[in-house]
Design a protein around this motif. Sequence first.
Motif, short mmCIF file in Angstrom:
data_model
loop_
_atom_site.label_atom_id
_atom_site.label_comp_id
_atom_site.label_asym_id
_atom_site.label_seq_id
_atom_site.Cartn_x
_atom_site.Cartn_y
_atom_site.Cartn_z
N ASN A 396 11.03 4.77 3.17
CA ASN A 396 9.53 5.05 3.14
C ASN A 396 9.13 3.69 3.29
O ASN A 396 9.43 2.53 3.29
N GLU A 397 7.79 3.76 3.53
CA GLU A 397 6.82 2.34 4.17
C GLU A 397 6.88 1.35 2.86
O GLU A 397 6.86 0.10 3.15
N ARG A 400 10.42 -0.09 3.43
CA ARG A 400 10.43 -0.88 4.78
C ARG A 400 9.72 -2.05 4.90
O ARG A 400 10.50 -3.11 5.64
N ASP A 401 8.55 -2.07 4.63
CA ASP A 401 7.77 -3.41 4.69
C ASP A 401 7.98 -4.47 3.60
O ASP A 401 7.61 -5.58 4.00
#
Length: 532
Positions: A396-397, A400-401
Amino acid sequence: MAKKVKSSVKENQISPYRKRILINIILLIVFFLVFAISFFFLWAMLTWNHMTIQELLFHMKVPLQGTGDFMVLKGALSILIPASLLTAIFGILLFKVNERKKRKASLSIMMTASLSFLLVLSCFAWNWLELTDFILLRHEKSTYIEENYVFPEEERYVFPEKKRNLVMIFLESMEVTLVSEENGGAKKVSCIPELETLSQYGESFEGDGPLTGATVMQGASFTAGSMFSNTSGLPLIIPTGENNMSLKDNFFPGIRSLGDILKEQGYQNHLLLGSDATFGGRRLYFTSHGNYDIKDYLYAQKHLFPSLGLEEDYKVNWGFEDRYLFQIAKNEILTYQKNDETFNLTMLTVDTHFPNGYTCEDCPDEFEDSYSNAYRCSSIKTMEFIKWFFQSGEVNEKIRDNTTFVLLGDHLTMDSDYYTDLDDNYSRRAYVCYLNSAVEVKEKHRRREYTAFDTLPTVLASLGVMVKDDVLGLGTNLFSNRDTLLERDGKELIDDEFLKDSKMMLSLYQGKSYKDSLSHYSLPKREQPSLS
């Protein structure tokens, strides 16, 4: 009565024939030992042409459990077969020659030949390990580490409120030499084009020049030493005369490592590797510093093999291949995501271990030699894993980020036959690449000279941590504009200082306070100007 005693004495005497057989057996045992030692020196020099005395001494003091079966088998065959053949030849001569003068002359020739063989190889081994320099330096005292080491106290760093995850991948024997000539390597065709591409997207601290990497130093030229140095900011050098590491229940108890720091900040530390973590003291180190959850070959054999479609007794190379390692890593990351934990995932690949590497069914056959194909395969699989993390949508974001990737070649390849045509002036360096870092370099055009010791403060900075004066351990934050010790002092001086006797290393090894070791000296501290 006298005759009976005389007869009894004769019965107890060894006949000349039996005596000769006994002497021959003793001589053959001596010959075999001489040949075995000689061929051990020869095999070791041909196998590890870049081994240092520090590495040899370290492995003599740590568990060898988990050594790749092929290494043990190849070593045994390379030593025992020629030693046995020569001993058999000498045995035939000993038992065939009966005439006393000829036997004496033959024995003299055999003794001279075998001992000369041992002496010549011993001299080569002495020179190979640079023992003269080691002995001379070891008897000198050094305060270099005391002068330059900055203990990672909590006061020296500040974590951001929102903590970033870390994925640190130690790539076995991965070095910049493998990339194309135009980008700083020594290959006409890059063996690791994917990793070469990643270095251009990420940060390797090359400035405007071709790709660079970490200069490999004393105490960091082998896997355990590299993992220790990259996470502690110190060389892995066990003080002379100290006990066998396998008898200890803590690994350098006086230090604070990356694992210790992250654990105190609420991170869950994980270590994944396809070999037995016990080898080289790795299990002891990572449990002692950061209480890592370790999933190695032994763990996978008991708990993961069924889900991977493997039989319980499955073993190749050092354990299992990197294709399974990355598969396990994907499952682990999805579990961390489900549990919403802040994680530090440390991995160690193995398929590119010397000699010749290991090629699995997935590996391409692009090069003439298997080792280059193993490197190519490792490059592909590493890229596939990173693409999966950032592009597949399964992660998920939020994660990931908010995750930094650090790719580190653990050391230079030890395969003595792989770079036979390399230019003598070429400087081999370990591969390094930071991806998705929280910070950027201050001097983008500056080409850095750095070592594994610089990884500790640099990794923390890549996680958004403010490091006071940009120094921790013996390392410098490479995102800053501060000089590293390598840039200031050079490799030769630092390596020589590491070979000398250091009270501070002894204190850290024994678990004494680092401040206690400093109290013996009145030294100028490492210059620490504020870089505001």
